[in-house]
Design an enzyme around this catalytic site. Sequence first.
Site, mmCIF file in Angstrom:
data_model
loop_
_atom_site.group_PDB
_atom_site.id
_atom_site.type_symbol
_atom_site.label_atom_id
_atom_site.label_comp_id
_atom_site.label_asym_id
_atom_site.label_seq_id
_atom_site.Cartn_x
_atom_site.Cartn_y
_atom_site.Cartn_z
ATOM 1 N N GLU A 18 -6.544 -18.587 -18.335
ATOM 2 C CA GLU A 18 -7.204 -19.183 -17.172
ATOM 3 C C GLU A 18 -8.366 -19.967 -17.753
ATOM 4 O OE1 GLU A 18 -10.068 -18.670 -13.421
ATOM 5 O OE2 GLU A 18 -10.356 -17.642 -15.296
ATOM 6 N N ASP A 42 0.849 -1.194 0.000
ATOM 7 C CA ASP A 42 0.000 0.000 0.000
ATOM 8 C C ASP A 42 0.883 1.242 0.000
ATOM 9 O OD1 ASP A 42 -1.755 2.049 0.567
ATOM 10 O OD2 ASP A 42 -2.202 1.352 2.610
ATOM 11 N N ASP A 62 -8.660 -13.887 -18.286
ATOM 12 C CA ASP A 62 -9.644 -14.355 -17.319
ATOM 13 C C ASP A 62 -10.743 -15.142 -18.042
ATOM 14 O OD1 ASP A 62 -10.637 -14.099 -14.503
ATOM 15 O OD2 ASP A 62 -12.350 -13.169 -15.497
ATOM 16 N N ASP A 114 -1.628 -0.866 -3.981
ATOM 17 C CA ASP A 114 -1.761 -0.045 -5.186
ATOM 18 C C ASP A 114 -0.494 -0.145 -6.044
ATOM 19 O OD1 ASP A 114 0.090 1.621 -3.811
ATOM 20 O OD2 ASP A 114 -1.574 2.596 -2.782
ATOM 21 N N ASP A 147 -3.937 4.000 2.468
ATOM 22 C CA ASP A 147 -5.390 3.858 2.651
ATOM 23 C C ASP A 147 -5.783 2.429 3.025
ATOM 24 O OD1 ASP A 147 -5.003 2.521 0.300
ATOM 25 O OD2 ASP A 147 -6.471 3.648 -0.873
HETATM 26 C C1 NOJ Z 1 -11.407 -15.882 -12.415
HETATM 27 C C2 NOJ Z 1 -10.733 -14.927 -11.490
HETATM 28 O O1 NOJ Z 1 -9.483 -15.455 -11.135
HETATM 29 C C3 NOJ Z 1 -11.651 -14.771 -10.322
HETATM 30 O O2 NOJ Z 1 -11.047 -14.071 -9.262
HETATM 31 C C4 NOJ Z 1 -12.909 -14.068 -10.786
HETATM 32 O O3 NOJ Z 1 -13.838 -14.014 -9.729
HETATM 33 C C5 NOJ Z 1 -13.560 -14.824 -11.945
HETATM 34 N N1 NOJ Z 1 -12.598 -15.261 -12.924
HETATM 35 C C6 NOJ Z 1 -14.571 -13.961 -12.646
HETATM 36 O O4 NOJ Z 1 -13.939 -12.925 -13.351
#
Ligand code: NOJ
Length: 534
Positions: A274, A37, A215, A45, A41
């Site tokens: 992912e 941080d 993602d 960041d 706060d």
């Molecule tokens: C995978 C991400 O790693 C996770 O943190 C997120 O909640 C979901 N995708 C939705 O975006």
Amino acid sequence: MTQELTTATVTEEHTGPRTGWWRDAVIYQVYVRSFADGDGDGIGDLPGIRARLPHLKDLGADAVWLTPFYLSPQADGGYDVADYRTVDPLFGSLSDADDLVREAHRLGLRVIVDIVPNHTSDQHPWFRAALAGGPERARYLFRPGKGADGGLPPNDWESVFGGPAWTRAPDGDWYLHLFAPEQPDLDWDHPEVRAEFDSVLRFWLDLGVDGFRIDVAHGMVKAAGLPDIGASEQAKLIGSQVLPFFDQDGVHEIHRGWRALLDSYDGERIAVAEAWAPSPERLALYVRPDELHQAFNFQFLTCDWDAERMRETVDASLAATGAVGAPTTWVLSNHDVVRHVTRYGGGERGLRRARAAALFTLALPGSAYLYQGEELGLPEVTDLPDELRQDPAFHRAAGQDGFRDGCRVPIPWTADGPSYGFGEAAPWLPQPDSWRGLSVASQSGDPHSTLELYREALALRRELPGLGDGTMDWLPAPRGVLAFTRPGFVCTLNTLGHEVQLPLPGRPLLTSGAVEFDGTSTLLPAESAVWWAI
Ligand code: NOJ
């Protein structure tokens, strides 16, 4: 410049030198909110991260992956993006992002940023316009409900976070959200959605990032007609079968387009998926030569502490990615799962196993992902007060991901201070008192610490020509023990709760427990791994 790229337009002259840096890279995941941080706060960041980059350098990482720091109402820790080209003021500014990338490069670290293409925030201007009845509605998945008055969701899909995957809009139609209602799914059949993400990728590539973590890379395309699944508890099916909303073949065309785009930049920019696929073979489809560079190997992450199962998983992972010429990735923890010290049983035993698993995976061929704090041996925090928890899965009942705040507690840097060096203020989630002794400062220089174990492992990984990318062979070993060899090198892993005698494999280089040996044999300590030079 908004030139549309197809594979055909990419030639060698568009591309920079191909180093394959990512094939054996150690990539450190920073959960931005919980790393450091800088402005006091209580929330991590970008300036905080920049100031702490030397830690990653000292550790021996090759690259850092930053979780989303874009403008967001934070309904899902930033995975609900309201503007993909703006830094949320909580985390800094665009110029802080620029400074961070430049400083990382100066230190020889590459930077990978998270991109969230399956859904936007419900506060994204597109979705607000969609709710207001604008043409932007076609960029999302709105459908009429079922039943006499349309009062039932359009199909039986469930949100990964629990509850129905549909929410009714004020005008009576329903919109799809595979995650929280604040994360409406985009319709990737719409050309404007595709064009927008090409442009977003270019924005960050132009700023200098070295790649993207994608993602829900398996989620953008839904089966035609959005058919019912006919089963409840669907989150439990993710990763075990192809679902009409996950791992549809159509996603690969999107990834091929992005690969061409990445290849049109110099410096070998990469993407890691992912993707929760039902088998190593289906996961390998994401890393075919014209698709993404890497995919997280969740098969290994979810594998039990069992030598036979671990060996099978390693074999299956290497065979599947090897068949398409891609490296495998090894990952033990991330911001969505219980930290592996705790998954492996917690306490001293969990830590022993976690240290051993680290040496085991860092010796395997391929690339490794580390999650911030695993180098400190941090356990999951399991006693957070409910009112402080922020994971939407917690508030919507247990979804696939369970409750994810316990792995997101800000990490300790020093033995003192209001947040053990995380920042000037109390952190957004409280740290256990025991973390004082687990801080970076407390462990630095202590040869028995987990931090020094990781530092040494990563240093050796760089030095030894046989580690990183390449091949491996299993060696004969007693039940419960795994042993494999790589050029000039052997790794042994004793998964058992007692020591095991073995013929001496070589000269010990690094060990996760106190190994004993004489001229001909060695006693491998319980639940430990050893690296040997041969
Ligand atoms: C995978 C991400 O790693 C996770 O943190 C997120 O909640 C979901 N995708 C939705 O975006």
